[in-house]
Scaffold this motif. Structure first.
Motif, mmCIF file in Angstrom:
data_model
loop_
_atom_site.group_PDB
_atom_site.id
_atom_site.type_symbol
_atom_site.label_atom_id
_atom_site.label_comp_id
_atom_site.label_asym_id
_atom_site.label_seq_id
_atom_site.Cartn_x
_atom_site.Cartn_y
_atom_site.Cartn_z
ATOM 1 N N ASP A 30 -50.557 -2.228 -39.259
ATOM 2 C CA ASP A 30 -49.716 -2.708 -38.165
ATOM 3 C C ASP A 30 -48.593 -1.743 -37.773
ATOM 4 O O ASP A 30 -47.536 -2.176 -37.363
ATOM 5 C CB ASP A 30 -49.105 -4.051 -38.561
ATOM 6 C CG ASP A 30 -48.207 -3.937 -39.795
ATOM 7 O OD1 ASP A 30 -48.243 -2.902 -40.479
ATOM 8 O OD2 ASP A 30 -47.468 -4.895 -40.066
ATOM 9 N N THR A 31 -48.794 -0.466 -37.885
ATOM 10 C CA THR A 31 -47.743 0.492 -37.547
ATOM 11 C C THR A 31 -47.743 0.732 -36.044
ATOM 12 O O THR A 31 -48.644 1.375 -35.510
ATOM 13 C CB THR A 31 -47.959 1.822 -38.293
ATOM 14 O OG1 THR A 31 -48.092 1.550 -39.681
ATOM 15 C CG2 THR A 31 -46.801 2.763 -38.065
ATOM 16 N N THR A 32 -46.731 0.216 -35.354
ATOM 17 C CA THR A 32 -46.695 0.343 -33.902
ATOM 18 C C THR A 32 -45.374 0.868 -33.365
ATOM 19 O O THR A 32 -45.338 1.368 -32.251
ATOM 20 C CB THR A 32 -46.983 -1.013 -33.224
ATOM 21 O OG1 THR A 32 -46.029 -1.970 -33.700
ATOM 22 C CG2 THR A 32 -48.391 -1.497 -33.537
ATOM 23 N N THR A 33 -44.298 0.788 -34.139
ATOM 24 C CA THR A 33 -43.003 1.231 -33.623
ATOM 25 C C THR A 33 -42.575 2.545 -34.270
ATOM 26 O O THR A 33 -43.004 2.878 -35.378
ATOM 27 C CB THR A 33 -41.897 0.179 -33.882
ATOM 28 O OG1 THR A 33 -41.636 0.118 -35.293
ATOM 29 C CG2 THR A 33 -42.300 -1.184 -33.341
ATOM 30 N N GLU A 34 -41.719 3.245 -33.580
ATOM 31 C CA GLU A 34 -41.193 4.506 -34.109
ATOM 32 C C GLU A 34 -40.474 4.277 -35.440
ATOM 33 O O GLU A 34 -40.616 5.069 -36.366
ATOM 34 C CB GLU A 34 -40.234 5.128 -33.090
ATOM 35 C CG GLU A 34 -39.716 6.483 -33.502
ATOM 36 C CD GLU A 34 -38.822 7.083 -32.440
ATOM 37 O OE1 GLU A 34 -37.601 6.903 -32.538
ATOM 38 O OE2 GLU A 34 -39.354 7.726 -31.524
ATOM 39 N N GLU A 35 -39.727 3.201 -35.546
ATOM 40 C CA GLU A 35 -38.993 2.907 -36.772
ATOM 41 C C GLU A 35 -39.954 2.676 -37.941
ATOM 42 O O GLU A 35 -39.706 3.123 -39.061
ATOM 43 C CB GLU A 35 -38.085 1.690 -36.581
ATOM 44 C CG GLU A 35 -36.894 1.936 -35.675
ATOM 45 C CD GLU A 35 -37.259 2.006 -34.183
ATOM 46 O OE1 GLU A 35 -38.305 1.440 -33.774
ATOM 47 O OE2 GLU A 35 -36.515 2.662 -33.438
ATOM 48 N N GLN A 36 -41.049 1.958 -37.694
ATOM 49 C CA GLN A 36 -42.042 1.750 -38.742
ATOM 50 C C GLN A 36 -42.664 3.073 -39.171
ATOM 51 O O GLN A 36 -42.846 3.317 -40.367
ATOM 52 C CB GLN A 36 -43.155 0.821 -38.255
ATOM 53 C CG GLN A 36 -42.772 -0.622 -38.141
ATOM 54 C CD GLN A 36 -43.898 -1.444 -37.537
ATOM 55 O OE1 GLN A 36 -44.586 -1.007 -36.616
ATOM 56 N NE2 GLN A 36 -44.081 -2.653 -38.061
ATOM 57 N N SER A 54 -49.559 5.072 -32.826
ATOM 58 C CA SER A 54 -48.359 5.552 -33.508
ATOM 59 C C SER A 54 -48.052 6.990 -33.093
ATOM 60 O O SER A 54 -48.410 7.934 -33.794
ATOM 61 C CB SER A 54 -48.577 5.502 -35.022
ATOM 62 O OG SER A 54 -48.947 4.238 -35.452
#
Length: 90
Positions: A30-36, A54
């Motif tokens: 579930d890696t979708t955001t820059e922070e993640q 990503s």
């Protein structure tokens, strides 16, 4: 060696078993955001990424202080900041 898979990437059990033999493996679905992305690659030696989900921009690459290899599961590298990757010898 720490290996992260930022998006499932269609790996089967055999693929994952071989990766585990190389080092500590962490698979995220579930890696979708820059922070993640930043949090998940910061201590990784190898990152396997779907760049369309990503993106690997300059900020992400600069935060990956141990990254040596960036493997894309696509045939394109348009969402990778190549200048930053070159600067940090990835």
């Amino acid at each position: 060696m720490k290996i992260v898979v930022l998006n499932e990437c269609f790996f089967n059990k055999g693929h994952l078993s071989r990766l585990k033999k190389l080092g500590q493996l962490q698979v995220y679905k579930d890696t979708t955001t820059e922070e993640q992305i930043i949090e998940r690659v910061k201590d990784a030696d190898i990152a396997i990424v779907d760049q369309f989900i990503s993106p690997l921009n300059k900020r992400v690459i600069e935060s990956a202080n141990r990254l040596k290899l960036l493997a894309l599961n696509t045939t394109s590298f348009s969402a990778v900041d190549l200048d930053a990757a070159k600067k940090y010898r990835i």
